[in-house]
Design an enzyme around this catalytic site. Structure first.
Site, mmCIF file in Angstrom:
data_model
loop_
_atom_site.group_PDB
_atom_site.id
_atom_site.type_symbol
_atom_site.label_atom_id
_atom_site.label_comp_id
_atom_site.label_asym_id
_atom_site.label_seq_id
_atom_site.Cartn_x
_atom_site.Cartn_y
_atom_site.Cartn_z
ATOM 1 C CB THR A 216 -0.931 -0.013 1.232
ATOM 2 O OG1 THR A 216 -1.689 1.187 1.238
ATOM 3 C CG2 THR A 216 -0.164 -0.121 2.541
ATOM 4 C CE LYS B 208 -8.068 18.956 21.315
ATOM 5 N NZ LYS B 208 -7.462 17.838 22.030
ATOM 6 C CD1 TRP C 288 -11.278 15.897 18.871
ATOM 7 C CD2 TRP C 288 -9.512 16.451 17.622
ATOM 8 N NE1 TRP C 288 -10.167 15.339 19.459
ATOM 9 C CE2 TRP C 288 -9.059 15.667 18.706
ATOM 10 C CE3 TRP C 288 -8.571 16.929 16.703
ATOM 11 C CZ2 TRP C 288 -7.726 15.335 18.900
ATOM 12 C CZ3 TRP C 288 -7.237 16.598 16.892
ATOM 13 C CH2 TRP C 288 -6.818 15.804 17.984
ATOM 14 C CD GLU D 121 -3.146 -0.738 5.629
ATOM 15 O OE1 GLU D 121 -4.121 -0.670 4.862
ATOM 16 O OE2 GLU D 121 -2.270 0.141 5.703
#
Lengths: 540, 540
Positions: free
Chosen positions: B181, B437, B442, B326
């Site tokens: 990947t 942040k 967030w 993955e």
């Protein structure tokens, strides 16, 4: 890749988290109980704690003596979830067999439906290992049992937390369930199912039969019969609605009402049930099958005319499957292939009445019982069905002697003789021990019986081999005449009836007329008994 | 239960034995090649022998540099079948990355499509481990390559027996495939797939998406992209017809012809393809989608209006899925639940444009990246998608350093930030490293970018965090104006546009207007580059 085990708990946890509102419905004689995966999960957790409080540890056996209901469903997940092994007891066992298998399995706790305690009371003193009895009561009252110590299921679990640390740090090969299969000779034999086997079995059953989240699974097959064919686990894996009909499986009016009320789409059962259902329908019984999508039949052969009429008259399209306790149980399904869509209906039904093609993941040898060679895929060559795969048993529980003869060279020898056609569909022709060897060739006792039973004056016929000096064996027909035809029927009339129906050398030389054929406890011809009683009378 | 391994060969052997006539179709520029599982199996066996003859042993890596065609299909089964590991190479890799990953994997043989040799020739001297090159030629002629030693695929395999002793006496945890990947920083990272992982993945993908034997699988996603999402294995497990479209995946007219000619029912691809297809259709392109039942989109987000128009105008009902290299790759699918059948279309589409519910068998933690607590299922609380399960990677191949940061405490930390609604459907909101942040809260850069890009004068917008003394970070908007609007647009006009669309404190203080946003090799915003080039210009 992660070393992450295949555990049944994974299915239930996902269902509880992502499909918490999907229903689990349990039908009792006096009303229907409804809850959902969210609530069921909490009770499974409480149950797991409760079992711990009774001292139950990893690998201990916990017995259920129960029909299909929501507490039994909780046992299916809660017992293996906390590491113990659920031993599902057939409620139709003889008291001797019940005692034998419970002692053999070493069951430490026994969960009993509130209306079945009276079958356990008489044998309670013979149960050597049971320390606790738990009554699964929907009414909430303790029945007048003498079992002791005894507690109500809901009282047992209610004080425990609704969460339990089901851990994935476990071996997927650990035992999850155990089920005993009746043997034609000797004591019942135990088969232990691992988490891994049941997990994989669920996925493959679902994939083969096309199950999906929108299915509503109606469990007609008893939960003590080979893991209810894996359907409760499959349902949890997908988040399906599940319906547990309790005693209503024998009441066709009630069963039809459940199907239409709950909009059941997917159901599994033995031919006996489908025959009862057909009779009910033929008598004009009320029904609405519009929701039904998949009907699985297995355990024994479904008569062809019944499958045809079921579909043609009632739109009830049955998929015949094959399996046994030793195979978790799913082995094969008689589903036509897509390129057969335009085949004539007769030929399609020729396939639908086979036991089908082996499931993905399993490996099959159709083994000539003399040479060990593979039988040809020609629809004629016979061989014993030998299997291996991740959900095929490798032994009987604590029974090395009988394990040895059934599990040989890494294969399960099923004892079922089959042919396979060129498309890969298997047809059962006999049990190995009932085949007749005559002049170096095999005769299928089952095929011969079917030919004889087609005679209008024959009610039942069982064929066994009789020793023969010249031919080694010759078939002997044991025939029960139809009522009132006892004086008309003769060996000669049956022989001439068979002339153009089977090979000449298959026609039995000897006929014995009987009042009835002895049967085993599960209703099959008891040929061992026949050999013992009939053969000596023929000795010349 | 038997200790029987989960091996990919099991699927192909069953398909060859019981579905030998089912077709595998490979479309080349100059014509269509057809054969079936029976023939494919024989060639897989020949290939397995041929690899042995080249000295390939258990665990050795064998590379493919190929699009979707029938020889690549044979590699998918033949290479892992004989115990080696198929390394599928992305044909769009830069020469540097190609060389890096082949040397890193230690590929001993390289199989190359006959029209791709010219991409390998220039780097051949840098491939330290390759001992043999094999050209997969449909034309039957050797191209003018300088690779050496080199042989044509069909010449290599033709002299070998058409049967091979694929044995079940192997460890299911052995490697079967490996895929790299691309990393946003540093070299590509390798993920090794075991037989077990791919086997289980196949069953669960099929069960989740409702695949069945009658499906015709059209592999639009390249076979070098995360195991073609497992579809070739799923197809073999079920005995499905499979169609390999080669280069035609980028030619929408040809792709539509394949769909209608082969009556494809099931296909997987990235949004780029579906967007190209939509454009072709909007231009009046010929098509017949009557056979199509399941269309899977994954890899990046499919725009909502496109999904809606696709369905409404062309009956093309897209199921959005989520996954990554993955994760083998299937993680979740945005399929509405059955009880939502009567939901308003708008709400259903709210779900269909999420990345869906996690697949059965996997375990999810939506983890607050600061506290480690699980995010609430309220559609607002954000967390990093952390996964574990039998087809989730546990490390990068020979890369302990980068493995450590991604695989922690037994979980894969995906780096994807998501919310989850109360029904369990996840929506991606950002990558962990792109979250901003600000004042202890967030800000999702992706949500903010989408809000800005809704402005009529904005073509593209990327948002990155800029250091701020008071708030720790503040969002910085990098905006590309729509063509011809460069002089009209202003920071103030965008700010006032955003007033009633997002929380006030999300509105960027700073705007930078650019000619274009730098992109990565797979077309995503290159925020690393942006940070490097834009932030220094702001320093006061």
């Amino acid at each position: 890749m992660m070393n992450y085990p295949l555990l049944l708990t994974t299915f239930l946890q996902r269902a509880a988290r992502f499909f918490p509102k999907k229903e689990i419905v349990s039908v009792y004689a006096n009303g229907t109980f409804r809850y959902d995966y969210g609530q069921a999960y909490k009770r499974c957790c409480q149950l797991a704690h409760a079992l711990e409080s009774l001292g139950i540890k990893h690998g201990d056996r916990v017995a259920s003596f129960s029909l299909n209901n929501h507490r039994h469903f909780e046992l299916y997940f809660g017992v293996p979830g906390m590491g113990a092994v659920l031993h599902t007891l057939n409620v139709r066992l003889s008291p001797e067999h019940l005692v034998y298998i419970m002692n053999h399995a070493g069951d430490r706790v026994m969960f009993i439906d509130e209306d079945l305690w009276f079958m356990v009371d008489p044998v309670k003193d013979q149960l050597k290992t049971v320390e606790h009895f738990v009554i699964m009561s929907q009414s909430g009252t303790m029945p007048p049992t003498t079992l002791s110590p005894v507690v109500l299921y809901d009282d047992l679990i209610k004080k425990f937390p609704e969460d339990y640390p089901f851990s994935p740090d476990r071996d997927e090969n650990e035992a999850a369930l155990i089920c005993y299969t009746s043997a034609t000779t000797g004591d019942p034999k135990g088969v232990v199912y691992s988490h891994r086997a049941l997990y994989l079995h669920s996925l493959v059953v679902g994939l083969t039969l096309g199950a999906m989240e929108r299915d509503c699974l109606l469990h007609v097959v008893p939960m003590f019969h080979a893991n209810a064919w894996g359907a409760p686990f499959l349902g949890a894996a997908l988040g399906c609605k599940q319906v547990l009909p309790g005693r209503q499986i024998l009441d066709m009016k009630a069963l039809c009402k459940i199907i239409s009320d709950e909009k059941a789409t997917f159901t599994c059962g033995v031919p006996t049930i489908w025959m009862m259902l057909y009779k009910y329908l033929e008598e004009g019984g009320e029904h609405d099958f519009s929701s039904i999508r998949t009907v699985v039949s297995g355990g024994s052969a479904m008569p062809r005319h019944l499958m045809e009429s079921f579909r043609d008259k009632y739109g009830f399209n049955i998929a015949q499957c094959y399996g046994m306790t030793e195979t978790t149980p799913f082995v094969s399904a008689a589903i036509p292939k897509s390129y057969m869509d335009n085949w004539p209906d007769k030929e399609l039904f020729d396939l639908k009445t086979t036991v089908g093609i082996i499931a993905t993941g399993l490996e099959l040898r159709l083994e000539n019982i003399e040479t060990g060679d593979e039988a040809k895929m020609d629809g004629k060559d016979m061989g014993e069905i030998c299997l291996r795969g991740p959900w095929i048993a490798s032994e009987y529980y604590k029974d090395p002697e009988r394990s040895k003869s059934t599990f040989r060279d890494g294969w399960l020898h099923t004892g079922d003789i089959a042919t396979m056609n060129e498309e890969g569909y298997m047809s059962l022709v006999d049990r190995t021990k009932d085949l007749i060897k005559s002049g170096g060739e095999w005769i299928s006792s089952v095929d011969l019986e079917n030919a004889i039973m087609a005679h209008p004056m024959v009610l039942e016929a069982a064929v066994i081999g009789m020793p023969d000096e010249k031919w080694q064996e010759r078939p002997l027909a044991c025939v029960v005449p139809s009522p009132g035809r006892e004086n008309e029927i003769s060996a000669e009339s049956v022989k001439s009836f068979l002339q153009d129906k089977i090979a000449k050398w298959w026609i039995p030389d000897e006929f014995v007329f009987l009042k009835e054929i002895p049967k085993t406890s599960v209703g099959k011809f008891n040929k061992k008994e026949l050999r013992k009683t009939v053969l000596p009378t023929l000795k010349k």
